[in-house]
Enzyme design. Sequence first.
Site, mmCIF file in Angstrom:
data_model
loop_
_atom_site.group_PDB
_atom_site.id
_atom_site.type_symbol
_atom_site.label_atom_id
_atom_site.label_comp_id
_atom_site.label_asym_id
_atom_site.label_seq_id
_atom_site.Cartn_x
_atom_site.Cartn_y
_atom_site.Cartn_z
ATOM 1 N N GLU A 56 5.770 -59.693 104.358
ATOM 2 C CA GLU A 56 6.942 -58.906 104.723
ATOM 3 C C GLU A 56 6.764 -58.235 106.089
ATOM 4 O O GLU A 56 5.736 -57.637 106.378
ATOM 5 C CB GLU A 56 7.220 -57.801 103.691
ATOM 6 C CG GLU A 56 8.378 -56.910 104.156
ATOM 7 C CD GLU A 56 8.722 -55.773 103.209
ATOM 8 O OE1 GLU A 56 8.092 -55.631 102.168
ATOM 9 O OE2 GLU A 56 9.654 -55.025 103.561
ATOM 10 N N ASP A 69 -4.908 -44.515 106.478
ATOM 11 C CA ASP A 69 -4.207 -43.810 107.536
ATOM 12 C C ASP A 69 -4.804 -42.406 107.619
ATOM 13 O O ASP A 69 -4.865 -41.702 106.619
ATOM 14 C CB ASP A 69 -2.703 -43.735 107.185
ATOM 15 C CG ASP A 69 -1.904 -43.006 108.255
ATOM 16 O OD1 ASP A 69 -2.464 -42.727 109.336
ATOM 17 O OD2 ASP A 69 -0.727 -42.716 108.009
ATOM 18 N N ASP A 91 -4.352 -38.906 109.683
ATOM 19 C CA ASP A 91 -3.388 -38.280 110.574
ATOM 20 C C ASP A 91 -3.860 -36.873 110.920
ATOM 21 O O ASP A 91 -4.262 -36.109 110.053
ATOM 22 C CB ASP A 91 -2.019 -38.220 109.883
ATOM 23 C CG ASP A 91 -0.926 -37.884 110.861
ATOM 24 O OD1 ASP A 91 -0.032 -38.725 111.051
ATOM 25 O OD2 ASP A 91 -0.961 -36.784 111.432
#
Lengths: 495, 415
Positions: free
Chosen positions: B44, B109, B111
């Site tokens: 995708e 991830d 951050d």
Amino acid sequence: MRQKPKASGSFTNAGSVEQHSNLKYPTRLNFYDRPPIEDITLEEFETCALDRLRVLAEIESSFARNRPWDELKKVTSTQCENHGLKLHASTAYTEDLDGQRRRDHVGHFVLRLAFCRSEELRRRFVKAELTLFRVRYEEDGIVDKDVFHRSSKFDWEEASDEELAQYKSQLAAAAASSSHTHATSSTSHTAEETYYKVRWTRVPDLVEKRKVFLKHGMAFVPRREISSIVLQEFQTRLEKALEMTAKALPRLDEDTRIIPILDNLSQGFLAGVSSEWGNTTSSGDGSEVTADMVDDIARKHYPACMRNLHDCLRRDRHLKHFGRLQYGLFLKVLGLSIDEAILFWRKSFSNIQDDKFNKEYRYNIRHSFGLEGKRANYAAKSCQQILLADQPGTSDNHGCPYRHFAPENLQTALLSMYSSQGLTSADLPEIMHTVKNGHYHVACTRVFEITHSRQVSKGEGIGGGESVTHPNQYVTKSRELEVKAQVKDEDIVMG
Amino acid sequence: MSGNTPSVTPEVMLAFYRRLYPFKSIFSWLNHEHTPTRLFTHREFAFTLPGDVYLRYNSFNNADELKKQVCNLNPTRFEIGPVYSARPKDKKTVRPAAFSPQLRELVFDIDMTDYDPVRTCCSGADICRLCWKFIAAAVHVLDKSIRDQFGYQRLLWVYSGRRGIHLWISDKEAMELTDEQRKALVGWMTVIQGGKEMHKKVNVRQGTKPLPPSIQSSMRFLGEVFTNLTLGTQKCFQKREGWEELLRLLPSGATTSALRTQWDEGPQRTSAEKWNTDLGERYAALGPPEHDIMKAAIEDIILQYTYPRLDAEVSKHRNHLLKAPFCVHPKTGRVCVPVDPSSIDSFDPEKVPKVMDLLDELDMVPPTAAGETGEHHSDWERTSLKPYVDILDKHVLSLMEDVRQRKKQEPNMNW
């Protein structure tokens, strides 16, 4: 390093086990790797499955009721005993071990056929079966366990002495930081402990809680945590097998006798089979309504607004906020206790994980019972409130069908809801006429008269000419009429 | 960050996609082979168009098709999702049961916003060279743990374009992890837990028992980070607010109240003095039971101020989308470039090439004859983007080598 007693030491009582090898099922526990291949009578096919289904349904409702593990274990054992699914240890010579184990084997495979057919059924089946397996595994004696560990290929490797020496301090630290027992000297702990090496992916539960030592993707699992490998393996194999069964099922050379049985079984699981088929607790006459009774009451006694919400809930396995509010308060007044209400919603929202349910929905249910927040005792919404307040948005199901449905949709809905109770399309013009004039409660009352035409004649309303002003009034009157009718029927029989 | 960064216009983005974006390398990285496999065709892609339009479930047969569509839609950015059991573009026509995520890189991830409680230099979306050091420390710890504990080797670190970093792991086993296994791995890696209202966010042991070995192995390194960052550049315990927070994390008792009195009277003492001298000397003088309790508390504090803070939700589910490498951050104009973990300490997010500068570089180079005819597959070679694409290409080579090795071993494998 001092010589470590090999773990296989505990596996060496093979001699005492050999004497059971004439059994067809040498172990009490079964990984269900092979299907039963002998002839099974249709009756046995069904009864084995039904008995097992009752046990699994009880396990499911234990989860929904948040039973603690020990209690769940006890309940499950009792259920197994009641439904002929108790498995005796291999040392119980006097019992018909093969017979018990065969019933267990057959029941499991029949249910596989019934529950492989949708993602959701598979998930629930695996969860319930895994629990049953775990209950039995924990009851298992050392001898049975050892035989079982050897009989199914777990493909674990014992950590070598060199590895144990190399990672001694890390293993000790891992054991110390995870074990719950206090004051065990950690060094002597590891020296005696046997470790099995498996890929970490096979023991995710231990990894998540940091209960193992990890090196290059291999988890060092101490012997006391070995059940994690076994249970994980059971789950993985069953999931794979169910998917394969699901793919193969449509191509089976089907005997027309079997599919109806399977349909019946899977529906029973969905509706909560326990009280329908299980021991009949006489709760029908009292005012207490249990979660399992809702489907039945909905079919026979609900006004259209609640019937619509109920059907949507069954179809979508979810209701939006105002739908839950409208339906939830109605159920409370109908007689569901807080426990039954939580059970009902938990089961209904079957697509939602426990975590999410507990976080997002449990509070609101308790709130509506006045158990949270400002602890107000909220009343169920009346027709007036449903008609005028909180207008349904585009994706909402709440409201009053007579008012909020398009005329075509209302007609279709009424027919599908009430035709089994005597409503025909000939009745529709009259109903639609009142709807068009904005007399929604008149339309609803008329439907009540039609669907209860045996006891109520036109104009009588829900009794004494009263018309519907509250959904709970509708359902209560309808249930009262049913009881009266039963009494009358009995009188006739008596007379 | 310079305040006067001109916004990235659609024209700039289009030129970037046409001439610079390394579609071939991205294709090979996702596909692991030269000829398209399910790893690419069933993958995708999601596009974010200007005006918050979000297009999901796109899929492509090869790199050229992807490039064509990207140039066609000119998205502000695009994201990469999992490999599904059917082509995502056919999602509407296949049965829902036949459309589920199968494979996916294991992603992380990190951050900078999650570090707000433990940094004093910036907050929110801002980042400077001082606080980037926290990210660098996280990369060191995570990179080492994943390789050593989980045995994965195909790690690609990518700067997220603004204030964080992504990690993509492409080992075969990592690609195949179920959501349950991903959740377990994240649980293993998560040390900092608890919301704003919770003071003590590290609860990885019972009482004063030793730390789990996986965390213990990072302690020496994190101790240095703590000294350099928390005590040094960030001066976390300088102000009252900061040292009060520290006192709240220490076990209540004589030591803690003595420290409170001392710091109330001498608030100008530096963070290092407060930690090393005031706390350190008292700690050294403690007897057995208090000493152990204080030791555990000190270790937990070091972890709370330095241990990697992961955005757990990103890693837990296969169907989570993550911004593709080499996308351009719309606010900063910086390209999300791969980063070599061994030189993470010298990585400076402010030096990352910006899309406008890259296009300028291209204009400076005299156009070659081939460069002018339509396709620009390798124009990046003539810009400062090259070293970053080289990092990806080197990574891709190792992935392809893995596939070759596997095929040699088991000729009939299919995935």
